[in-house]
Design a protein around this motif. Structure first.
Motif, PDB file in Angstrom:
ATOM      1  N   LEU A  40      -5.205  12.478 -10.027  1.00 39.68           N
ATOM      2  CA  LEU A  40      -6.437  12.800  -9.305  1.00 39.68           C
ATOM      3  C   LEU A  40      -6.135  13.413  -7.935  1.00 39.68           C
ATOM      4  O   LEU A  40      -6.750  14.419  -7.529  1.00 39.68           O
ATOM      5  N   LEU A  41      -5.180  12.845  -7.231  1.00 35.79           N
ATOM      6  CA  LEU A  41      -4.803  13.402  -5.927  1.00 35.79           C
ATOM      7  C   LEU A  41      -4.200  14.800  -6.055  1.00 35.79           C
ATOM      8  O   LEU A  41      -4.499  15.708  -5.253  1.00 35.79           O
ATOM      9  N   LEU A  42      -3.388  15.016  -7.073  1.00 32.60           N
ATOM     10  CA  LEU A  42      -2.806  16.344  -7.296  1.00 32.60           C
ATOM     11  C   LEU A  42      -3.876  17.389  -7.623  1.00 32.60           C
ATOM     12  O   LEU A  42      -3.785  18.539  -7.167  1.00 32.60           O
ATOM     13  N   LEU A  43      -4.857  16.975  -8.421  1.00 36.00           N
ATOM     14  CA  LEU A  43      -5.941  17.915  -8.742  1.00 36.00           C
ATOM     15  C   LEU A  43      -6.723  18.324  -7.499  1.00 36.00           C
ATOM     16  O   LEU A  43      -7.137  19.490  -7.365  1.00 36.00           O
ATOM     17  N   PHE A  44      -6.934  17.387  -6.586  1.00 35.31           N
ATOM     18  CA  PHE A  44      -7.624  17.736  -5.336  1.00 35.31           C
ATOM     19  C   PHE A  44      -6.788  18.696  -4.490  1.00 35.31           C
ATOM     20  O   PHE A  44      -7.323  19.612  -3.852  1.00 35.31           O
ATOM     21  N   PHE A  45      -5.480  18.490  -4.502  1.00 38.72           N
ATOM     22  CA  PHE A  45      -4.611  19.323  -3.665  1.00 38.72           C
ATOM     23  C   PHE A  45      -4.397  20.727  -4.231  1.00 38.72           C
ATOM     24  O   PHE A  45      -4.120  21.662  -3.478  1.00 38.72           O
TER      25      PHE A  45
END
Length: 259
Positions: A40-45
């Motif tokens: 989820l954090l990677l998708l936001f970044f």
């Protein structure tokens, strides 16, 4: 440290008292919960870098191949947004499933309640438990948690407690309750017989109190007891005579032998 024990009546049985009520570790209970958070954090970044890459690809296609592909950047944003929503929904379902999962230890049994969409409730009395096994991965050791496998029942079925906090303390609690139950259920036969005999005497005494005997019946029973006593005294007198006569005979016989 082991969580503090609660002593409150369970909703299923009023006479039971809860010794301990715990929940599993959230980060370890759900499948790949930590990896989902990382994704989820990677998708936001990657939203802005992905849009920049797609705009560059779109311009290159226009220059080299004269392909006018519109809204390519918008499509990438929608795809990444859908992926983010899917991951968030899975995380929410995992949290709801964890929220509805409890391990309750009463004085007589273990109650496992879990599941949000598919609910499940398991009752395991302590006297049916035959064996306990604990397994810990590296992550579970870091978070002081573990998996407890309980074997019990008629078919020696396996019941798994996932991501249990402080599993060794929980194992001690279960073994203590198991020892108490076995010591109370497996009494020696002599104690059981003596208790049955005492209970019979008590019941007879209680019946005599509740239903007292009539005067005629009491007189008959007294007469019977007198007759029995007199008969016993007569038998005792006969036995005494026989023993005295036998002793005299032995004395005479000994004298005769000496001569």
């Amino acid at each position: 440290m082991m969580p503090k024990s609660k002593k409150s009546p369970t909703p299923e049985v009023e006479s039971e008292y809860v010794l301990l009520k715990i929940k599993p570790r959230l980060l370890l209970y759900a499948d790949n919960f930590i990896t989902k958070i990382i994704v989820l954090l990677l998708l936001f970044f990657i939203i802005s870098p992905a849009q920049a890459i797609m705009s560059q690809i779109q311009t290159n296609l226009m220059i080299s191949f004269n392909l006018n592909i519109t809204n390519l950047v918008g499509l990438t944003f929608i795809v990444i947004l859908i992926a983010i929503l899917i991951v968030i929904i899975k995380l929410l379902l995992d949290i709801m499933d964890w929220n509805y999962t409890t391990y309750t230890f009463t004085q007589s049994r273990l109650v496992i309640q879990r599941g949000f969409l598919r609910k499940e409730k398991i009752f395991m009395p302590y006297y049916k438990i035959q064996d306990i096994q604990i397994s810990q991965t590296v992550m579970e050791r870091i978070f002081s948690a573990g998996e407890i496998k309980i074997y019990g029942g008629h078919d020696n079925t396996e019941t798994i407690l996932d991501a249990v906090p402080n599993p060794h303390d929980i194992e001690e609690l279960i073994s203590e309750q198991m020892n108490r139950k076995t010591s109370t259920t497996e009494r020696p036969e002599k104690e059981r017989k003596s208790s049955k005999y005492i209970n019979k005497k008590r019941t007879k005494h209680q019946i005599n109190k509740v239903y007292p005997k009539s005067k005629e019946h009491q007189e008959k029973s007294d007469k019977k007891s007198d007759i029995n006593n007199s008969y016993n005294t007569k038998n005792k007198q006969k036995r005494n005579k026989y023993t005295t006569s036998h002793s005299i005979m032995e004395k005479h016989q000994s004298k005769f032998n000496k001569r």
